[in-house]
Design an enzyme around this catalytic site. Structure first.
Site, PDB file in Angstrom:
ATOM      1  N   THR A  11       7.927  -3.153  -8.301  1.00  0.00           N
ATOM      2  CA  THR A  11       8.236  -1.770  -8.682  1.00  0.00           C
ATOM      3  C   THR A  11       8.489  -0.870  -7.468  1.00  0.00           C
ATOM      4  O   THR A  11       8.805   0.307  -7.623  1.00  0.00           O
ATOM      5  CB  THR A  11       7.055  -1.172  -9.478  1.00  0.00           C
ATOM      6  OG1 THR A  11       5.860  -1.406  -8.713  1.00  0.00           O
ATOM      7  CG2 THR A  11       6.919  -1.809 -10.837  1.00  0.00           C
ATOM      8  N   GLY A  12       8.326  -1.422  -6.260  1.00  0.00           N
ATOM      9  CA  GLY A  12       8.459  -0.603  -5.058  1.00  0.00           C
ATOM     10  C   GLY A  12       9.901  -0.427  -4.606  1.00  0.00           C
ATOM     11  O   GLY A  12      10.821  -1.000  -5.185  1.00  0.00           O
ATOM     12  N   ALA A  13      10.068   0.386  -3.541  1.00  0.00           N
ATOM     13  CA  ALA A  13      11.408   0.665  -3.014  1.00  0.00           C
ATOM     14  C   ALA A  13      12.077  -0.634  -2.546  1.00  0.00           C
ATOM     15  O   ALA A  13      13.256  -0.869  -2.824  1.00  0.00           O
ATOM     16  CB  ALA A  13      11.307   1.667  -1.859  1.00  0.00           C
ATOM     17  N   VAL A  14      11.324  -1.481  -1.851  1.00  0.00           N
ATOM     18  CA  VAL A  14      11.890  -2.752  -1.376  1.00  0.00           C
ATOM     19  C   VAL A  14      11.950  -3.755  -2.516  1.00  0.00           C
ATOM     20  O   VAL A  14      12.948  -4.474  -2.679  1.00  0.00           O
ATOM     21  CB  VAL A  14      11.055  -3.313  -0.196  1.00  0.00           C
ATOM     22  CG1 VAL A  14      11.527  -4.715   0.176  1.00  0.00           C
ATOM     23  CG2 VAL A  14      11.156  -2.385   1.020  1.00  0.00           C
ATOM     24  N   SER A  40       1.362  -1.060 -13.417  1.00  0.00           N
ATOM     25  CA  SER A  40       2.728  -1.357 -13.875  1.00  0.00           C
ATOM     26  C   SER A  40       2.802  -2.487 -14.892  1.00  0.00           C
ATOM     27  O   SER A  40       3.863  -2.730 -15.471  1.00  0.00           O
ATOM     28  CB  SER A  40       3.600  -1.748 -12.677  1.00  0.00           C
ATOM     29  OG  SER A  40       3.549  -0.757 -11.700  1.00  0.00           O
ATOM     30  N   CYS A 128      11.845  -3.432   9.797  1.00  0.00           N
ATOM     31  CA  CYS A 128      13.235  -3.039   9.500  1.00  0.00           C
ATOM     32  C   CYS A 128      14.014  -2.622  10.742  1.00  0.00           C
ATOM     33  O   CYS A 128      15.156  -3.044  10.953  1.00  0.00           O
ATOM     34  CB  CYS A 128      13.244  -1.918   8.460  1.00  0.00           C
ATOM     35  SG  CYS A 128      12.032  -0.630   8.797  1.00  0.00           S
ATOM     36  N   LYS A 222       5.480  -2.643  17.158  1.00  0.00           N
ATOM     37  CA  LYS A 222       6.123  -3.703  16.360  1.00  0.00           C
ATOM     38  C   LYS A 222       7.486  -4.022  16.975  1.00  0.00           C
ATOM     39  O   LYS A 222       7.844  -5.186  17.151  1.00  0.00           O
ATOM     40  CB  LYS A 222       6.317  -3.247  14.912  1.00  0.00           C
ATOM     41  CG  LYS A 222       5.053  -3.244  14.070  1.00  0.00           C
ATOM     42  CD  LYS A 222       5.354  -2.650  12.681  1.00  0.00           C
ATOM     43  CE  LYS A 222       4.167  -1.874  12.145  1.00  0.00           C
ATOM     44  NZ  LYS A 222       4.502  -1.016  11.006  1.00  0.00           N
ATOM     45  N   ARG A 244      10.918   9.514  12.301  1.00  0.00           N
ATOM     46  CA  ARG A 244      11.281   9.602  10.878  1.00  0.00           C
ATOM     47  C   ARG A 244      12.147  10.846  10.698  1.00  0.00           C
ATOM     48  O   ARG A 244      11.786  11.931  11.156  1.00  0.00           O
ATOM     49  CB  ARG A 244      10.019   9.725  10.029  1.00  0.00           C
ATOM     50  CG  ARG A 244      10.278   9.665   8.531  1.00  0.00           C
ATOM     51  CD  ARG A 244      10.473   8.270   7.995  1.00  0.00           C
ATOM     52  NE  ARG A 244       9.267   7.460   8.088  1.00  0.00           N
ATOM     53  CZ  ARG A 244       9.258   6.142   7.874  1.00  0.00           C
ATOM     54  NH1 ARG A 244      10.366   5.497   7.572  1.00  0.00           N
ATOM     55  NH2 ARG A 244       8.132   5.462   7.982  1.00  0.00           N
ATOM     56  N   HIS A 251      18.766   3.304   8.363  1.00  0.00           N
ATOM     57  CA  HIS A 251      18.149   3.601   9.675  1.00  0.00           C
ATOM     58  C   HIS A 251      19.241   3.634  10.745  1.00  0.00           C
ATOM     59  O   HIS A 251      20.134   2.767  10.778  1.00  0.00           O
ATOM     60  CB  HIS A 251      17.179   2.483  10.071  1.00  0.00           C
ATOM     61  CG  HIS A 251      15.855   2.504   9.373  1.00  0.00           C
ATOM     62  ND1 HIS A 251      15.473   3.454   8.459  1.00  0.00           N
ATOM     63  CD2 HIS A 251      14.788   1.657   9.511  1.00  0.00           C
ATOM     64  CE1 HIS A 251      14.234   3.185   8.048  1.00  0.00           C
ATOM     65  NE2 HIS A 251      13.812   2.102   8.659  1.00  0.00           N
TER      66      HIS A 251
HETATM   67  P1  A2P Z   1       2.707  -0.384  -8.486  1.00  0.00           P
HETATM   68  O1  A2P Z   1       4.013   0.309  -8.728  1.00  0.00           O
HETATM   69  O2  A2P Z   1       2.186  -1.069  -9.699  1.00  0.00           O
HETATM   70  O3  A2P Z   1       1.680   0.481  -7.779  1.00  0.00           O
HETATM   71  P2  A2P Z   1       6.333   1.091  -2.197  1.00  0.00           P
HETATM   72  O4  A2P Z   1       6.351   0.330  -0.907  1.00  0.00           O
HETATM   73  O5  A2P Z   1       7.665   1.542  -2.626  1.00  0.00           O
HETATM   74  O6  A2P Z   1       5.302   2.180  -2.187  1.00  0.00           O
HETATM   75  O7  A2P Z   1       5.831   0.034  -3.315  1.00  0.00           O
HETATM   76  C1  A2P Z   1       4.607  -0.625  -3.250  1.00  0.00           C
HETATM   77  C2  A2P Z   1       4.603  -1.800  -4.220  1.00  0.00           C
HETATM   78  O8  A2P Z   1       3.354  -2.471  -4.069  1.00  0.00           O
HETATM   79  C3  A2P Z   1       4.697  -1.385  -5.670  1.00  0.00           C
HETATM   80  O9  A2P Z   1       5.430  -2.351  -6.391  1.00  0.00           O
HETATM   81  C4  A2P Z   1       3.239  -1.393  -6.107  1.00  0.00           C
HETATM   82  O10 A2P Z   1       3.034  -1.620  -7.484  1.00  0.00           O
HETATM   83  C5  A2P Z   1       2.737  -2.593  -5.347  1.00  0.00           C
HETATM   84  N1  A2P Z   1       1.275  -2.565  -5.246  1.00  0.00           N
HETATM   85  C6  A2P Z   1       0.497  -1.607  -4.725  1.00  0.00           C
HETATM   86  N2  A2P Z   1      -0.813  -1.922  -4.872  1.00  0.00           N
HETATM   87  C7  A2P Z   1      -0.844  -3.124  -5.490  1.00  0.00           C
HETATM   88  C8  A2P Z   1      -1.892  -3.985  -5.947  1.00  0.00           C
HETATM   89  N3  A2P Z   1      -3.175  -3.700  -5.760  1.00  0.00           N
HETATM   90  N4  A2P Z   1      -1.536  -5.155  -6.558  1.00  0.00           N
HETATM   91  C9  A2P Z   1      -0.250  -5.464  -6.747  1.00  0.00           C
HETATM   92  N5  A2P Z   1       0.791  -4.678  -6.368  1.00  0.00           N
HETATM   93  C10 A2P Z   1       0.497  -3.533  -5.734  1.00  0.00           C
END
Ligand code: A2P
Length: 349
Positions: A11-14, A40, A128, A222, A244, A251
């Site tokens: 569900t994250g940006a990447v 999620s 990145c 890094k 940033r 970038h």
């Molecule tokens: P979730 O959307 O359920 O919180 P970004 O880098 O864009 O902030 O995204 C972080 C990603 O890491 C999201 O998909 C988030 O899911 C996931 N994430 C964060 N905490 C956990 C966790 N404890 N277990 C599994 N996935 C996680």
């Protein structure tokens, strides 16, 4: 028969871009499993026109998985990557957690694909900003040698995740509606935890991640350490200033290099850059052509331009390097590693 691929942090940006890259991959895929936090679980995301239900990440998530792409933060990788390896998956990890581990290859396929064969179940995807710099500098290093790199980055907010992007949008709206810039609400950047936070809207923050040794930030370290590991040369002098900027994605980097060979011209550098896979030369000052962040979006390549000789040092050159940080800087490089491993016979059912 194809591979079963898991995306951790779907569900994250990447993670979202990983799903997109998997839709177009040459890797034969049977199933994709989307994993995220309990928040999620049960929601759906689309893969090739099909709604896939997101599952909560647990240690049991990896049964039957061949390739696991991780992008949910270093702590999650530390905790769950070993479980994935134990279940028989190859982990391609987008976090910094395993990058400097001597037993973990750190790979940009155009640059050091040969390092993949030494893996122990985990392959680290570099930072990145490091990835795009490696693509731009590797042809120069191969042809002329590299003794020094000084880089200043102009990094987009998507590198800090989906919530940071959302916060910038709100700050921009509030600023336009009259909130004084230094009173904009900020809870995420320049780094997380209990540190101070500053607004990014109409600003530039000379801090990415927390401060570390010698007053360089972790992001800067890094770039220094990963460059030496990927180029397999500890003697290259590297210094970075990571900044940033209020750009959503893409970038940009201003890079100063010193080459080892005598008599190298800017045209020589342009020629080797133009011939390198994954690198596009955009360098025509007379027509105001040079790489721009907005033109890199959705592209897998790295773009280089503004290549010119230093005015004082005949072995010194300046260049401008741009790439979509969510693609080559993260999701594409990860999927490209999987494709490379498949081509090299390192991924087996
Ligand atoms: P979730 O959307 O359920 O919180 P970004 O880098 O864009 O902030 O995204 C972080 C990603 O890491 C999201 O998909 C988030 O899911 C996931 N994430 C964060 N905490 C956990 C966790 N404890 N277990 C599994 N996935 C996680």
């Amino acid at each position: 028969m194809g591979f079963n691929v898991a995306v951790v942090g779907a569900t994250g940006a990447v993670g979202g871009k990983m799903i997109e890259m998997l839709e177009g991959t040459t890797l034969p895929i049977d199933n994709v499993k989307l994993l995220a936090s309990a928040r999620s679980a049960g929601k759906t995301l689309e893969f090739k026109g099909e709604e896939l239900v997101i599952e909560e990440l647990t240690e049991d998530s990896f049964t039957g998985i061949d390739v696991a792409l991780f992008s949910a933060g270093g702590g999650i990788s530390a905790k769950f990557a070993p479980a994935a390896v134990k279940a028989g998956a190859i982990v391609i990890d987008n976090t910094s957690h395993f990058r400097m581990d001597p037993n973990t290859p750190l790979v940009v396929p155009e640059v050091n694909a040969h390092a993949l064969k030494g893996h122990n179940g985990i392959i680290a995807n570099p930072n990145c900003s490091t990835i795009q710099m490696m693509v731009a500098l590797e042809p120069i290093r191969r042809a002329f040698g590299l003794s020094r790199i000084i880089v200043s980055t102009y990094q987009a907010v998507s590198g800090a995740g989906a919530q940071a992007m959302e916060e910038l949008k709100i700050q921009l709206k509030d600023a336009i509606h009259g909130t004084p810039l230094n009173e904009l609400e900020a809870n995420i950047l320049p780094c997380g935890g209990d540190k101070k936070h500053y607004p990014l809207a109409f600003n530039a923050l000379a801090q990415i991640d927390v401060f570390a040794e010698d007053d360089y930030t972790y992001e800067e370290w890094k770039m220094v350490n990963e460059t030496k590991k990927i180029m397999e040369d500890d003697s290259i002098k590297v210094a970075a200033t990571c900044v940033r900027v209020p750009v959503f994605s893409g970038h940009s980097e201003s890079i100063y290099i010193e080459v080892e060979k005598d008599g190298v011209t800017a045209d020589d550098i342009k020629r080797v850059c133009a011939d390198f896979p994954g690198l596009v030369l955009e360098d025509d000052p007379a027509n105001q052509i040079y790489p721009q962040a907005i033109n890199s979006l959705g592209r897998k390549e790295t773009f280089v331009g503004r290549i010119r000789r230093d005015l004082d040092d005949p072995k010194g050159f300046h260049l401008w390097c741009v790439s979509d940080n969510l693609l080559k800087g993260a999701a594409w490089n990860s999927v490209q590693i999987a494709e490379q491993m498949y081509q090299d016979g390192l991924l087996k059912k």
